[in-house]
Design an enzyme around this catalytic site. Structure first.
Site, short mmCIF file in Angstrom:
data_model
loop_
_atom_site.label_atom_id
_atom_site.label_comp_id
_atom_site.label_asym_id
_atom_site.label_seq_id
_atom_site.Cartn_x
_atom_site.Cartn_y
_atom_site.Cartn_z
N CYS A 1 0.81 -1.23 0.00
CA CYS A 1 0.00 0.00 0.00
C CYS A 1 0.84 1.28 0.00
O CYS A 1 0.59 2.20 -0.77
CB CYS A 1 -0.95 0.02 1.19
SG CYS A 1 -0.18 -0.49 2.74
N HIS B 1 -3.14 6.40 4.66
CA HIS B 1 -1.71 6.50 4.89
C HIS B 1 -1.22 7.87 4.41
O HIS B 1 -1.65 8.34 3.35
CB HIS B 1 -0.94 5.46 4.06
CG HIS B 1 -1.02 4.06 4.58
ND1 HIS B 1 -1.67 3.69 5.75
CD2 HIS B 1 -0.50 2.91 4.07
CE1 HIS B 1 -1.54 2.39 5.92
NE2 HIS B 1 -0.85 1.89 4.92
#
Lengths: 347, 347
Positions: free
Chosen positions: B130, B250
């Site tokens: 990710c 994130h």
């Protein structure tokens, strides 16, 4: 200098002021009388010091008669207004705001790094920004032994750096989110700025206001203060400062390049193991590394995750954590006061 | 290729699997039949897809007969065991785990960066980590136009990257701390590692286990995957990966050095303004920058805080944010499947 001192704390009811009073007590600082000062709004409040109840008084230009050392932490405008009066009355001011930090007549001091600069003071000594202090305590031993060329830091900063109201906002907002209730941010990222954003369960890349160059003032403080404290005008320093949903404890991911090209991680660990003000917490095999939650209430700077860069032999990565209210503010201020006594600078 | 496809999702009840199913529906992916697969433990659960209730079945080697595309997100060991069976049955596997990412026979693909690598596939295509994906979506247009020499990234990662149990732990622990109750961490930072630490109101500099070189596997994934995806074996890449008390989203503080020495911030903004998969959010004067809380549920990668380094003309700083369950996982996987169709690679 054996006599006890007349000490004043300006901003005595604030988050940092409270920690200053606690630290003065813990260190058994040689105090004859402690004078607690604040805004008119907070005057009259009671604070306990060494078992004695003291009444906070309104800070005015005349509050500093007979004071030897005045610790200021009541915001930049209060320091701008009152510090010169304190100096006129003969006090040495240790100022925790950014008001005088870049003034070339004012030493900017982290005792582990540049204690000797205190000898050049003209009445005011500036306490650096919290995120600068902890980084420099970790980097100074490295700079001294192996040279330092470049610093790139990304910070993970706690909300208490923005004052007690920011801590309240974090907790209330977190509670509201968990309970599915509405909330309206009003303090963070910067109380006096135009917009306010959610801090709970978020990461906000703004601490202090933006400058025209796209950096925030917090980032420029880290850059400029590092150069001043280390006396390295030409050091490359870059910072990205980010506010986290953490109450207390700043962390920093720091990349450095040193002069020496055959230094190992073991060399740096051995150096920092014995460095003043540093606690090494670096044992990846046993998941030992510093974290904000573990540093609260401790004076030291915690360093771990030291790694050599995989591409640049002179490059190293470090993770640096400290209590932003203590080494980042109250403890560094009291430590400056202790250094002033040690160096015989208090008349 | 006009026909509708037989599609399977392995790990259909997990955090990413759920997002995959939602994304397939939102994108109106050309599906004839959707087969939902899971461990024996979750088999029998019902999941709604396009208004129809589907029953999750236990994934076995025979589950893949007649399947055209199988999206895997059930952990590395499940992929190791079942992906070869799926391929044997003629399916193309898009694997969201780290099982095959560094296998030189397996393309590792971010469609905005290296879609053409899909043509080299041998049945399995790996979806990158990710934190790697979102960084490369932001950096690829810069690399392509101005060259890229060096990347130093510090991450601010959400707990949902460690699965639904980690999100539950964050919320329950946060509640316990606010109520002054005891708690015992048991999931984060790494469920299978020896020690577990508080994540609420903390920042934990460990994602995945440690390697002997002091870097974590997460950090090494960012380093190695970046080089593989960009086809730049000699690119300098360093990463420090940190887990935050954020559920989803994130963020990354990225420092890069480019080849070209007369590029301005305006040039980079203009470039990223039109870059595929990127939404530019960069207006410091109006406090516009990306934040995790704003990116949730969106497919794009958000980029802001672009600044030129004050010492290095070829150096730039960026702040990159994305939904780690979408572009970081489910959306990138579905996007790979869309690219396979577009490139006529599904027989």
């Amino acid at each position: 200098m054996a006599r006890n001192l007349q000490v004043a704390v300006v901003g005595a009811t604030g988050a940092v002021g409270q920690q200053m009073i606690k630290t003065l007590e813990e260190r058994n600082f040689p105090i004859e009388t402690l004078t607690l000062l604040s805004s008119a709004r907070s005057a009259g409040k009671k604070v306990t010091f060494k078992g004695e109840e003291l009444t906070v008084q309104e800070a005015t230009p005349d509050s500093f008669k007979g004071i030897d050392i005045a610790l200021f932490s009541a915001g930049g405008s209060v320091s701008q207004e009152l510090a010169p009066h304190a100096v006129k009355h003969g006090a040495i001011v240790v100022d925790n705001t950014s008001a005088f930090r870049m003034d070339e007549n004012v030493p900017l001091v982290v005792p582990e790094v540049n204690e000797e600069d205190l000898k050049e003071h003209n009445g005011i000594i500036a306490n650096p920004n919290c995120s600068t202090i902890q980084m420099l305590v970790a980097l100074e031993p490295i700079r001294e032994k192996y040279g330092l060329n470049k610093v790139i830091v990304s910070t993970y900063q706690a909300v208490s750096g923005a004052g007690a109201a920011a801590v309240d906002e974090l907790h209330e907002q977190t509670k509201a989110i968990l309970e599915g209730k509405e909330f309206t941010p009003s303090v963070l990222p910067v109380k006096s700025d135009k917009k306010h954003y959610q801090i709970a369960f978020n990461a906000v890349p703004q601490i202090d206001k933006f400058q025209d160059n796209g950096f925030t003032f917090e980032e420029m403080k880290m850059i400029n203060e590092t150069k001043k404290i280390m006396h390295m005008k030409d050091l490359s320093v870059a910072a990205t400062c980010v506010r986290l949903p953490v109450a207390t404890g700043h962390a920093e991911s720091v990349y450095i390049e040193i002069d020496n090209s055959d230094v190992t991680v073991s060399d740096l660990k051995a150096l920092l193991q014995d460095a003043p003000g540093v606690t090494l917490q670096d044992d990846p095999a046993n998941q030992v590394y510093p974290m904000p939650a573990d540093c609260v209430g401790k004076n030291d700077v915690f360093v771990g995750r030291i790694r050599q860069d995989l591409d640049e032999a002179r490059g190293f990565h470090l993770w640096v954590v400290s209590d932003n209210l203590l080494k980042g503010a109250a403890w560094n201020s009291v430590q400056i006061a202790e250094s002033l006594i040690k160096l015989n600078l208090v008349k």
